[in-house]
Scaffold this motif. Sequence first.
Motif, PDB file in Angstrom:
ATOM      1  N   GLN A 247       0.830  -1.206   0.000  1.00  0.00           N
ATOM      2  CA  GLN A 247       0.000   0.000   0.000  1.00  0.00           C
ATOM      3  C   GLN A 247       0.863   1.254   0.000  1.00  0.00           C
ATOM      4  O   GLN A 247       0.563   2.238  -0.698  1.00  0.00           O
ATOM      5  CB  GLN A 247      -0.917   0.009   1.226  1.00  0.00           C
ATOM      6  N   CYS A 250       2.321   1.832  -3.465  1.00  0.00           N
ATOM      7  CA  CYS A 250       1.291   2.323  -4.399  1.00  0.00           C
ATOM      8  C   CYS A 250       0.976   3.793  -4.140  1.00  0.00           C
ATOM      9  O   CYS A 250       0.794   4.575  -5.080  1.00  0.00           O
ATOM     10  CB  CYS A 250       0.025   1.481  -4.265  1.00  0.00           C
ATOM     11  N   LYS A 251       0.904   4.164  -2.860  1.00  0.00           N
ATOM     12  CA  LYS A 251       0.599   5.556  -2.539  1.00  0.00           C
ATOM     13  C   LYS A 251       1.751   6.468  -2.957  1.00  0.00           C
ATOM     14  O   LYS A 251       1.537   7.567  -3.481  1.00  0.00           O
ATOM     15  CB  LYS A 251       0.323   5.707  -1.048  1.00  0.00           C
TER      16      LYS A 251
END
Length: 281
Positions: A247, A250-251
């Motif tokens: 995550q 991806c951020k």
Amino acid sequence: MATLALLLGLPVQLKSIQHHLRKVQEHDKRDIVVAYYCLLYGMQTGMKIDSKTPGCRKFLSKLMDQLETLKKQLGDNETVTQEIDGCAHLENYALKMFWYTDNEDRAGRFHKNMIKSFYTANLLIDVITVFGELTDKNVKHRKYARGKATYIHNCLKNGETPQAGPVGIEENNNVKENEDVGATSLPTQPPQPSSSSTSDPSNLATGSYSGMQISPGAPANIPAKVPHSTASQGDICLTPEDVAGAQKYCKCAGSALQYEGVGTAMQNLQKALRLLTTGRE
């Protein structure tokens, strides 16, 4: 938060963090989250340098007190309690300042504020290391910003006209901190990244306060575990930490795309994919 008060009693051993601590006061009203991470970086870096000498120990204790004060001031703020949000916020801010200044440079609009903006971008990219190692792209941005700040400063000081773009950089790879560069005033209207907020920061330091123990690897206020069950991908069992890591990548990729950092975005997406498919970074 007054810079003079913050720097009062700074031991010579910790001189290398003085410019980062100045950013705390400069961003106190502009972006309190950036100020928080600058202060955290200063304390963590100072701990690595010298936490045993009485003068250093006393100074670092003062920084801890300031962090506690800032923690209360922030109240509920996800950019402090969540590593992903904090990293994205700080990186967005630092890169927005970098690209703003780079555009000024390439347009040939040379001024002292440009020097300070490049130098500040360099310092704020340093601060991103509280979340771990920098991406290759950010390492290059930091090196470039530091070199350009010194190059433009020297040109203006010597009455020379600086050249736009990547000129005079390579020979400044090992530039030392320059008091004049660090003292130049900031732009009157610098870029303002947005911030978000929700829950209360947890402990600022791991271990005991009196013992001056702190984990130097990442912001100490970040939860150690992600409260989700283990995920499965084929024969790969992903831990909560693996999912959180994917995550984060991806951020960070989304953040990079906002500033046309396609290469950095691709690197982060590849890391996320590798983590999700192999369970290894």
